[in-house]
Design an enzyme around this catalytic site. Structure first.
Site, PDB file in Angstrom:
ATOM      1  N   TRP A   1       0.842  -1.206   0.000  1.00 41.74           N
ATOM      2  CA  TRP A   1       0.000   0.000   0.000  1.00 41.74           C
ATOM      3  C   TRP A   1       0.874   1.251   0.000  1.00 41.74           C
ATOM      4  O   TRP A   1       0.671   2.166  -0.799  1.00 41.74           O
ATOM      5  CB  TRP A   1      -0.924   0.016   1.217  1.00 41.74           C
ATOM      6  CG  TRP A   1      -1.796   1.251   1.258  1.00 41.74           C
ATOM      7  CD1 TRP A   1      -3.045   1.383   0.724  1.00 41.74           C
ATOM      8  CD2 TRP A   1      -1.460   2.527   1.828  1.00 41.74           C
ATOM      9  NE1 TRP A   1      -3.518   2.671   0.926  1.00 41.74           N
ATOM     10  CE2 TRP A   1      -2.568   3.396   1.594  1.00 41.74           C
ATOM     11  CE3 TRP A   1      -0.347   3.046   2.498  1.00 41.74           C
ATOM     12  CZ2 TRP A   1      -2.589   4.727   2.026  1.00 41.74           C
ATOM     13  CZ3 TRP A   1      -0.360   4.366   2.917  1.00 41.74           C
ATOM     14  CH2 TRP A   1      -1.468   5.190   2.680  1.00 41.74           C
TER      15      TRP A   1
ATOM     16  N   TYR B   1       1.225   4.017  -2.965  1.00 43.60           N
ATOM     17  CA  TYR B   1       0.868   5.420  -2.717  1.00 43.60           C
ATOM     18  C   TYR B   1       2.022   6.337  -3.115  1.00 43.60           C
ATOM     19  O   TYR B   1       1.810   7.393  -3.721  1.00 43.60           O
ATOM     20  CB  TYR B   1       0.522   5.606  -1.239  1.00 43.60           C
ATOM     21  CG  TYR B   1       0.014   6.979  -0.882  1.00 43.60           C
ATOM     22  CD1 TYR B   1      -1.339   7.279  -0.920  1.00 43.60           C
ATOM     23  CD2 TYR B   1       0.894   7.993  -0.488  1.00 43.60           C
ATOM     24  CE1 TYR B   1      -1.819   8.537  -0.582  1.00 43.60           C
ATOM     25  CE2 TYR B   1       0.432   9.250  -0.150  1.00 43.60           C
ATOM     26  CZ  TYR B   1      -0.929   9.516  -0.200  1.00 43.60           C
ATOM     27  OH  TYR B   1      -1.382  10.776   0.121  1.00 43.60           O
TER      28      TYR B   1
ATOM     29  N   ASP C   1      -7.037  -0.305   0.404  1.00 49.27           N
ATOM     30  CA  ASP C   1      -7.244   0.956   1.099  1.00 49.27           C
ATOM     31  C   ASP C   1      -8.701   1.058   1.576  1.00 49.27           C
ATOM     32  O   ASP C   1      -9.644   0.832   0.808  1.00 49.27           O
ATOM     33  CB  ASP C   1      -6.904   2.119   0.161  1.00 49.27           C
ATOM     34  CG  ASP C   1      -7.026   3.460   0.838  1.00 49.27           C
ATOM     35  OD1 ASP C   1      -6.038   3.910   1.439  1.00 49.27           O
ATOM     36  OD2 ASP C   1      -8.120   4.063   0.754  1.00 49.27           O
TER      37      ASP C   1
END
Length: 490
Positions: A429, A433, A449
């Site tokens: 994640w 990002y 998410d």
């Protein structure tokens, strides 16, 4: 890059603004080159040549049209999409790497020989790295001539030229007039704003959903670094030659940018970073067409066309925000980051803060974000987070400071993700990002998410990460933009 003559000529004949920056029109009968949307009479086919870059048109002996100002067109969106060496090189040149480190420095950053890099850029853009940097210097010089009261010698060196003679020759060649005549044509008066201040327009391809950009930035704004007030985003910057402050106000057809620079040599990198932050070189129509083809997103796209991908002015800042924001709320992450900022020394303001223009940049304490080496050296008391996460932050800061992880615009996206996930405490994640916001990867999905899953539920999409990931294949290569829309839906 091959350009289809018929398609390009149709775009010129219809004065289609969507193609501004994608290519340039050279008119051999007049010796000028233009944007596709130039309002002048459409030239005859036999007098037209098409070029993939302004530098290629200049290399063919053409000068910039004074009417449509092709040197100020939005950048080609393909360089943000592409993750190959040419795309990375173009982003680094825009950030001023050639002006600071020369072609050898650019080649070293990319891991190629100068000769091979030159060959690749010539094949794709019709111009080598020096010619591309020269075209950028010419545009920077024109901006300084028309918007400041600096002397011509000061402008020459601020724009990156090696000598005043080189500056004069380039301006005459590119714009077909002497530098002093450019200032006379503008009226001979610099734009109000005080010493070290420049106000200019940043072009974009419409539509632009400005409210979505400002909402995103306002929610995450760090006190003392940035703020959103009265429709304007303000923040501090730390640029290669000194500090700066910027105020960005979206308007019809452009974003008004007021820059206060400690060193005028930082104009080009400041503009490049502001454009990256607001994703101004994107092709919103192509993105929206792809996403609207999914019935689940069609209504959202129709209601809010032109959603952009808010990016970052500094790659390390985006990465640190991502690590601090793991498994906590946006508000909690802001509190932790503010504590980090207050624990570090405050850099001096960019320049004298006397202001007499329309945009006031006197917000007390606006400063650029911390550098990686500064974060690595902070005491334990500055972090305000669990010990494990603190060590993850320090490991990230050390890796960036040493050059092991390259979060600059020219970073290799796949390599950066691989190196990030090798840092203890950084998972898919966080790496995704960072790739999305720091490196501008347009095709990142964050299916685990929580906000993405909530947005998916609100739009009737599957919320199971694996099922959502499969469904999102139809959004390629614009899944990052779908993530922004899902966040808004949540």
């Amino acid at each position: 890059m091959e350009l289809d003559f018929e398609r390009c000529y149709r775009a010129v004949d219809s004065r289609d603004q969507r193609f501004d920056g994608w290519f340039y029109t050279g008119v051999t009968s007049t010796g000028i080159y233009c944007r596709p949307s130039c309002p002048a009479m459409t030239p005859k086919r036999q007098n037209v040549r098409f070029f993939p870059s302004a530098a290629a048109a200049q290399g063919a002996g053409l000068r910039a049209c004074r009417r449509c100002r092709p040197d100020a067109a939005p950048g080609s969106p393909q360089w943000d999409v592409r993750a190959d060496v040419v795309g990375r090189a173009v982003r680094l040149i825009a950030d001023g790497v050639v002006d600071r480190d020369g072609v050898p420095g650019l080649a070293t950053r990319l891991g190629y020989t100068e000769r091979h890099l030159h060959r690749m850029l010539r094949a794709e853009l019709g111009a080598g790295p020096l010619a591309l940097a020269r075209a950028q210097r010419a545009q920077t010089a024109r901006t300084l001539i028309e918007t400041t009261g600096l002397g011509m010698a000061e402008i020459a060196f601020a724009a990156g030229f090696g000598s005043v003679r080189q500056f004069n020759d380039t301006v005459r060649e590119v714009f077909g007039t002497a530098p002093s005549e450019l200032r006379v044509a503008r009226g001979g008066r610099p734009v109000a704003g005080g010493a070290g201040t420049i106000t200019l327009r940043l072009a974009y391809r419409p539509p632009l959903h400005a409210a979505a950009l400002l909402d995103f930035l306002a929610l995450r704004a760090l006190p003392g670094v940035e703020e959103v007030r009265d429709g304007t985003y303000r923040r501090g910057l730390r640029l290669p030659h000194g500090a700066a402050e910027v105020a960005l106000t979206p308007a019809a057809g452009h974003v008004s940018a007021t820059l206060r620079l400690a060193d005028m040599r930082d104009l080009a990198p400041a503009v490049a970073r502001c454009r990256r932050l607001l994703d101004l070189d994107a092709d919103p129509q192509a993105i929206d067409e792809t996403l609207a083809a999914d019935p689940a997103l069609a209504a959202a796209v129709a209601a809010e066309p032109g959603i952009r991908l808010p990016r970052a002015v500094d790659g390390f800042e985006a990465a640190l925000r991502a690590v601090v924001g793991q498994q906590v709320s946006v508000r909690s992450a802001r509190t932790t980051l503010t504590r980090l900022l207050t624990a570090a020394p405050v850099p001096p303001p960019p320049v004298d803060h006397e202001v007499d223009g329309d945009v006031d940049l006197r917000t007390p304490g606006l400063r650029g974000f911390l550098r990686a080496e500064e974060v690595a050296g902070l005491p334990d008391s500055a972090f305000g987070m669990p010990a494990g996460r603190r060590e993850t932050v320090r490991a990230l800061a050390r890796a960036v400071a040493s050059g092991e992880i390259d979060l600059d615009p020219g970073g290799d996206r796949e390599e950066v993700v691989r190196r990030l996930t090798a840092v203890p405490g950084i998972g898919p994640w966080t790496a995704g990002y960072v790739a999305m916001r720091a490196l501008g990867d347009p095709d990142v999905l964050l299916p685990t998410d929580l906000a993405v899953r909530r947005g998916a539920a609100a739009l009737g999409l599957p919320t199971d990460p694996k099922t959502l990931d499969t469904h999102a294949e139809r959004w390629r290569p614009w899944r990052s933009y779908a993530v922004i829309r899902l966040w808004r839906a949540a």
